[in-house]
Design a protein around this motif. Structure first.
Motif, short mmCIF file in Angstrom:
data_model
loop_
_atom_site.label_atom_id
_atom_site.label_comp_id
_atom_site.label_asym_id
_atom_site.label_seq_id
_atom_site.Cartn_x
_atom_site.Cartn_y
_atom_site.Cartn_z
N LEU A 1 22.05 66.93 -60.29
CA LEU A 1 22.99 67.31 -59.23
C LEU A 1 24.01 68.33 -59.73
CD1 LEU A 1 23.61 63.87 -57.46
CD2 LEU A 1 22.71 65.95 -56.39
N GLU A 2 24.51 68.13 -60.93
CA GLU A 2 25.47 69.09 -61.49
C GLU A 2 24.84 70.47 -61.61
OE1 GLU A 2 28.37 66.24 -64.21
OE2 GLU A 2 26.57 67.12 -65.10
N ASP A 3 23.54 70.50 -61.89
CA ASP A 3 22.84 71.78 -62.01
C ASP A 3 22.68 72.46 -60.66
OD1 ASP A 3 21.31 73.81 -63.42
OD2 ASP A 3 19.54 72.93 -62.46
N VAL A 4 22.23 71.72 -59.63
CA VAL A 4 21.97 72.34 -58.33
C VAL A 4 23.26 72.63 -57.56
CG1 VAL A 4 19.68 71.29 -58.14
CG2 VAL A 4 21.65 70.11 -57.17
N THR B 1 14.13 56.80 -50.40
CA THR B 1 12.94 57.55 -50.80
C THR B 1 12.74 57.43 -52.30
OG1 THR B 1 11.88 59.72 -50.79
CG2 THR B 1 14.26 59.68 -51.08
N GLN B 2 11.49 57.65 -52.72
CA GLN B 2 11.18 57.71 -54.15
C GLN B 2 11.09 59.16 -54.64
OE1 GLN B 2 7.68 54.80 -53.98
NE2 GLN B 2 8.74 54.09 -55.82
N ASP B 3 11.30 60.10 -53.74
CA ASP B 3 11.15 61.52 -54.06
C ASP B 3 12.49 62.10 -54.50
OD1 ASP B 3 10.81 64.34 -53.99
OD2 ASP B 3 9.12 64.09 -52.60
N GLU B 4 12.62 62.40 -55.79
CA GLU B 4 13.88 62.94 -56.31
C GLU B 4 14.19 64.31 -55.74
OE1 GLU B 4 15.92 63.11 -60.64
OE2 GLU B 4 14.12 64.33 -60.43
N GLU B 5 13.18 65.17 -55.59
CA GLU B 5 13.44 66.52 -55.09
C GLU B 5 13.95 66.49 -53.65
OE1 GLU B 5 13.43 69.17 -56.91
OE2 GLU B 5 12.76 67.99 -58.65
N ARG B 6 13.38 65.65 -52.84
CA ARG B 6 13.86 65.52 -51.46
C ARG B 6 15.28 64.96 -51.43
NH1 ARG B 6 10.64 66.21 -47.20
NH2 ARG B 6 8.41 66.56 -47.55
#
Length: 447
Positions: free
Chosen positions: A16-19, A103-108
């Motif tokens: 999160l800090e990166d995005v 969700t299990q999707d980290e990117e989403r």
């Protein structure tokens, strides 16, 4: 050694800090033990992400409580356990959660956080990521379908919880349904008599209105099963349907004694009780490791003056009643219970403790010239006793001591509880109800 959930949370913070590095957003992590969460905030918006992890495919089985038949309601099957990492996300505005998703999707998860913190509308976020606010949207769709299709004076309601616990309820006279959208595209429908689930079935959306309509118009369980053979009927539902409530309860307790660690120790006593109608006409529930008797069938219970049983070694029990205390094997204790309960002057009833107050409160309300009356109302699978008006509602609760007559709590039409007071008599209770609801009794209007 760090728990998996802590490692997941700290890794998520780095992502999160990166995005979010080009924004004025803050990211923090907090937790202890297995409970860890991440909070990302920007301006008036924030996202709280609970990090979850399951390292095995077997379902976690907790000790089923002996009162499950009294409280369990679900239109859905128990979901299959998810293995691995999962993110439970809450979207907040000015500190108030307004939507959830899992969700299990980290990117989403990361993209949904970015969209929300950038100021996008919730509809934009949910359109981009279907896991966001899914239960709310599906529930709205089902509620609209039912409101448009049902014929009769039925109430379609949503409860106030966010996320997967927020259900659609439909209330009729003495019956209700809990309805939920399922992951397989079908609709789950729990069928309740009074406040007790007696059946469950999965149907297509096009069949939903018809099933709910027929059930609320007092179709029998057998009728529903004949047209929908997939219907799952609760144990001993036929007894409940026939109004044999105490027999239904003791049959469930006997079943529970085969699988439940608390009830298992009471099995010899339950068998003896079932041979004694004077005892089995009363209701019972478990509290910790005790078996408690009640005059009413459902919580809140009426237990004053009734026996409480506790285990004393293997197949031996200790019974405490107003007549005294006895210890012994099942036959001895059951005989003592029979003698003790035969002296109780009040008849058991199907309902909650506060229902015993309805006649006296309504007499006091009528003496003040009021048409409004206390009655039993259903709130999800729970019963309340309440007096309602356009201003709000006053809930009546039984006091489990000898110093007060009842407890009253007032909630305005917004649903926020505003006042609470114990009363010492039906007349005092009626006066407060009159005052709080602004009913303008004949006593007040004549002044």
């Amino acid at each position: 050694m760090a728990r998996p959930t802590e490692l997941i949370a700290r890794a998520l913070v780095e992502r999160l800090e990166d995005v979010l590095r080009d924004r004025s957003a803050t990211v923090a992590v907090d937790g202890r033990g297995i409970r860890w969460h991440v909070i990302a905030a920007q301006g008036e918006r924030a996202v709280r992400i609970n990090c979850l992890h399951s390292g095995h495919s077997g379902a976690l089985v907790l000790g089923a409580k002996g009162n499950r038949h009294l409280r369990h309601v679900s239109a859905q099957r128990r979901p299959a356990p998810r293995v691995g990492t999962e993110y439970d996300v809450s979207f907040e505005h000015e500190g108030t959660p307004i939507a959830t998703g899992r969700t299990q999707d980290e990117e989403r998860t990361l993209d949904a956080v970015c969209l929300w913190l950038s100021g996008e509308a919730l509809s934009v976020v949910s359109d981009a990521h279907s896991f966001v606010d899914r239960e709310q949207r599906e529930g709205d769709r089902i509620a609209s379908l039912l409101r448009a299709g049902l014929r009769g004076q039925f109430v379609v309601a949503r409860d106030n919880e966010l996320g997967p616990n927020r259900k659609v309820w439909v209330y009729g006279e003495g019956r209700s349904c809990q309805v939920a959208s399922l992951d397989n595209g079908l609709v789950g429908c729990a069928l309740l008599l009074a406040s007790t689930q007696v059946a469950r079935l999965e149907i297509s959306p096009s069949q939903t209105v018809d099933v709910v309509q027929r059930w609320l118009e007092h179709a029998s369980i057998a009728t529903i099963c004949a047209s929908h053979p997939q219907t799952e009927v609760a144990p001993h539902a036929d007894l409940f349907e026939r109004g044999e409530i105490s027999q239904w309860l003791w049959a469930n307790l006997l079943d529970g004694s085969q699988t439940n660690s608390v009830l298992g120790g009471y099995r010899p006593l339950i068998v003896e009780i079932l041979r004694r109608p004077i005892v089995s006409r009363f209701f019972a529930f478990t509290s910790l490791n005790r078996l408690c008797f009640s005059l009413c069938s459902h919580f809140p219970f009426e237990t004053r003056g009734l026996p409480v049983i506790s285990p004393e070694g293997v197949a031996s029990y200790r019974a405490v009643t107003e007549q005294g205390v006895i210890e012994g094997r099942a036959t001895k204790v059951a005989a003592f219970l029979e003698q003790s309960l035969s002296t109780i002057g009040r008849a058991p009833w199907h309902g909650v403790a506060a229902e015993a107050l309805i006649p006296s409160i309504n007499r006091a309300l009528a003496s003040r010239g009021l048409e409004e009356c206390a009655r039993r109302v259903q709130r999800k699978q729970w019963w309340d006793v309440a007096v309602e008006s356009s201003v709000g509602r006053v809930r009546v609760s039984a006091c489990h001591d000898d110093t007060h007559y009842c407890s009253l709590s007032y909630a305005g039409s917004s649903g926020e509880e505003r006042r609470r007071r114990n009363t010492n008599s039906p007349d005092e209770a009626a006066a407060l109800i009159d005052e709080w609801l602004g009913l303008q009794s004949s006593d007040q209007s004549s002044v």
